[in-house]
Design a protein around this motif. Structure first.
Motif, mmCIF file in Angstrom:
data_model
loop_
_atom_site.group_PDB
_atom_site.id
_atom_site.type_symbol
_atom_site.label_atom_id
_atom_site.label_comp_id
_atom_site.label_asym_id
_atom_site.label_seq_id
_atom_site.Cartn_x
_atom_site.Cartn_y
_atom_site.Cartn_z
ATOM 1 N N THR A 80 0.823 -1.213 0.000
ATOM 2 C CA THR A 80 0.000 0.000 0.000
ATOM 3 C C THR A 80 0.858 1.265 0.000
ATOM 4 N N ASP A 205 -4.325 5.262 -5.632
ATOM 5 C CA ASP A 205 -5.185 6.312 -5.087
ATOM 6 C C ASP A 205 -4.444 7.048 -3.971
ATOM 7 N N GLN A 261 -10.381 -0.166 8.709
ATOM 8 C CA GLN A 261 -10.441 0.107 7.272
ATOM 9 C C GLN A 261 -11.873 0.349 6.808
ATOM 10 N N ARG A 262 -12.819 -0.355 7.405
ATOM 11 C CA ARG A 262 -14.221 -0.169 7.017
ATOM 12 C C ARG A 262 -14.742 1.213 7.389
ATOM 13 N N HIS A 266 -10.720 7.012 3.476
ATOM 14 C CA HIS A 266 -9.650 6.635 2.540
ATOM 15 C C HIS A 266 -8.866 5.479 3.161
ATOM 16 N N PRO A 267 -9.384 4.247 3.014
ATOM 17 C CA PRO A 267 -8.752 3.107 3.689
ATOM 18 C C PRO A 267 -7.414 2.746 3.059
ATOM 19 N N ASP A 270 -8.783 -1.299 0.269
ATOM 20 C CA ASP A 270 -10.209 -1.234 -0.005
ATOM 21 C C ASP A 270 -10.801 -2.635 0.131
ATOM 22 N N ARG A 272 -13.659 -3.566 -0.041
ATOM 23 C CA ARG A 272 -14.764 -3.866 -0.953
ATOM 24 C C ARG A 272 -14.326 -4.797 -2.076
ATOM 25 N N MET A 273 -13.015 -4.925 -2.297
ATOM 26 C CA MET A 273 -12.529 -5.880 -3.297
ATOM 27 C C MET A 273 -12.983 -7.292 -2.961
ATOM 28 N N GLN A 402 -5.511 0.156 -6.686
ATOM 29 C CA GLN A 402 -5.261 -0.688 -5.517
ATOM 30 C C GLN A 402 -4.391 -1.889 -5.855
ATOM 31 N N GLY A 518 -12.234 1.538 -11.831
ATOM 32 C CA GLY A 518 -11.326 2.072 -10.851
ATOM 33 C C GLY A 518 -9.917 2.227 -11.314
#
Length: 581
Positions: A80, A205, A261-262, A266-267, A270, A272-273, A402, A518
């Motif tokens: 990251t 990002d 993170q949730r 701006h985690p 992400d 959600r992946m 990401q 994205g």
């Protein structure tokens, strides 16, 4: 003139487009080769290190384990971080640290210094591994070409893992044990300037601050989980204070990391992946595949040496077909993926590996070279087919912004699967092996208990007892080990079939014709996202005009082309633009 030249060089570095992307792939594969070599090259040098440095039992354990432990713990942190500050920058820093740590390790005068140097090597490896995959994702926006690149990348990984012990053995025959580390330094000296010149810089990002607290929580949590899993794999008591404490602290920190993170706008990663079936399924398939592979390799090596009586070199040569088959699967994977799609390919790979495992159940106390060759070839091809399809689907499903975090998740899954595999299959093996030694005639209970720890220890006890009792114990230990191997293979086959069912959630076809959600690119790539008339001074390949496709976008003519993977230089339906002098 110099300003124009500098701008052109910067443009080439930023895009990595055209023929340069294959040079970039070569540089990335060299990076991966070094990391894969260093993970296994020390194994054959352990006796020499023990004789020279005289480490204690705990120190020797840390010399071997600290590299993969630190590397696995820091993958998410540096993956990251590369998305934030630049993936090439992190990769080059990893090169430099890897080279410096290799020099320190080579000339370590005591065990503590060697442990510290190996930990630094783990930090460098954690910088290099996710950066290679995320840069590969950047410079190969066309999914079909990216599949070919990942196949080459994975084949190089297989080569590194196999060559490590062989290279280490060769160096030890001619030099001292530190030479296994010195081999890294010349390659890093070359890789640093070449990487700076040729590798593209890319970012993910960068909105909002980088979550330093979250990164440290992930690193500490993974360290605890991996340490606990490794201790279980080493035969430690599951409820021992250090083992259980490491697992509990690691699990709590990882749960807190997920919760953090949730909640963040701006985690760091992400999450959600994971809601995407293709991504979460691919990660699960990587864990299951590695869980089956590493435990089986460890047990197979013990079988070849302790049951069949082969030397370490002969053992390496017997396992070589597995590596060659894995290389072949990696190189053929792109065509297989395009022809059959991720779902069929990964599921078939799991089933083929399960068939190989069931075939190997026919192994007994006598050598059967033909059976082993056939089984290892099936095992290598099937497992690499599975890993290739899972890695490619995971990387393609993740947003480009990401990609560093996604690559880190994939590599972390790889490491965790390996650790869990050793712990789980090792426990199954011990549970099936030990009862057969509980009532050997003429063997005292204390000696029988000691022999139940491992086949190697059983042989030591048998040699000490000697006579009829020693021969009876040796024979019983060999039979019990073969029985435990059969039980372990059956459990592994069941896990592999579970993976085949899990793979049915993957997409049926390899989608190459839609832009990936994205994705973000460099300014140069963004400018080339749509076809524009060529400016003055630009001539096109073959007299046609066109533009470089945006990341993740494939021209319709390319997507519809049924001829297989496009050639490295020319993707059907696109035009290669060249700037005139």
């Amino acid at each position: 003139m110099s300003g124009t030249t500098t701008a052109a060089a910067r443009c080439r570095r930023e895009t990595g487009a055209g023929a340069n992307r294959w040079v970039v792939l070569f540089v990335l594969c060299v990076s991966l080769l070094l990391v894969a070599l260093d993970a296994t090259v020390l194994h054959v040098a352990v006796p020499a290190v023990t004789e020279d440095l005289k480490p204690g039992a705990i120190e020797l354990l840390w010399i071997v384990d600290v590299y993969p432990l630190v590397c696995a713990s820091l993958l998410i942190l540096f993956g990251t971080l590369g998305d934030r500050i630049g993936r090439r920058r992190v990769l080059l820093l990893g090169y430099a640290l890897f080279g410096v740590a290799s020099g320190i390790a080579a000339f370590s005068g005591n065990a503590q210094l060697l442990i510290g140097a190996r930990a630094l090597l783990g930090v460098g490896g954690a910088m290099i591994m996710p950066a290679t995959l995320s840069i590969l994702r950047e410079v190969f926006p066309d999914r079909r070409e990216r599949a070919l690149a990942i196949g080459i990348w994975s084949a190089v990984a297989a080569v590194g893992a196999a060559v490590g012990p062989l290279l280490g053995g060769f160096l030890l025959e001619h030099f001292w044990w530190g030479s296994v580390f010195l081999v890294n330094i010349p390659l890093m000296i070359v890789s640093l300037p070449v990487g700076r010149l040729l590798l593209p810089e890319s970012h993910g990002d960068r909105d909002g601050p980088w979550d330093v607290v979250g990164a440290l929580m992930a690193a500490a949590g993974l360290f605890g989980v991996v340490l606990g899993v490794k201790r279980l794999g080493g035969g430690e008591a599951p409820f021992g204070p250090l083992t259980l404490g490491s697992l509990l602290v690691g699990a709590v920190l990882m749960a807190a990391f997920v919760r953090r993170q949730r909640r963040r706008a701006h985690p760091l990663v992400d999450l959600r992946m994971f809601a995407r079936p293709a991504f979460s399924t691919s990660v699960g398939c990587i864990v299951l595949a590695m869980l089956a592979l590493v435990g089986l390799e460890l047990i197979a090596a013990q079988y070849l040496q302790l049951v069949l009586g082969l030397s370490p070199l002969q053992t390496g040569l017997r396992l070589l077909p597995l590596t060659i088959a894995a290389m072949a699967a990696g190189l053929a994977g792109a065509k297989l993926l395009r022809r059959f799609g991720p779902r069929a390919m990964v599921s078939f790979g799991f089933c083929l590996t399960a068939a190989a495992v069931v075939t190997l159940i026919a192994m007994g106390g006598n050598d059967n070279a033909g059976l082993l060759l056939f089984g290892f070839v099936l095992l290598g091809f099937g497992l690499e087919t599975t890993l290739f399809g899972a890695y490619e689907s995971m990387l393609s499903e993740a947003p480009q912004a990401q990609s560093g975090g996604a690559a880190a998740i994939g590599e972390t899954s790889y490491q965790l699967g390996a650790g869990i595999g050793i712990a789980l299959l090792g426990s199954v093996m011990n549970a099936a092996y030990a009862p057969g030694l509980s009532s050997v005639p003429g063997v005292p209970d204390a000696d029988a208990k000691a022999a139940g720890h491992s086949l190697g220890e059983a042989y030591q006890v048998a040699d000490r007892l000697g006579g009829v009792s020693g021969r009876a114990l040796r024979h019983a230990a060999r039979d019990s080990f073969v029985h435990g191997l059969h039980v372990t293979l059956l459990v592994s086959a069941g896990l592999l079939l579970l993976g085949a069912v899990m793979a049915l959630r993957l997409p049926r076809v390899m989608d190459c014709g839609t832009a990936e959600a994205g994705t973000t690119g460099t300014p140069v790539q963004a400018a080339n996202a749509a076809p524009v008339p060529p400016p003055a001074g630009v001539r096109t390949h073959g007299g046609a005009t066109g533009a470089i496709p945006a990341p993740g976008a494939v021209p319709l003519s390319a997507a519809a082309d049924p001829a297989g993977i496009p050639a490295p230089r020319d993707v059907p339906g696109t035009a290669e633009t060249r700037v005139s002098a």
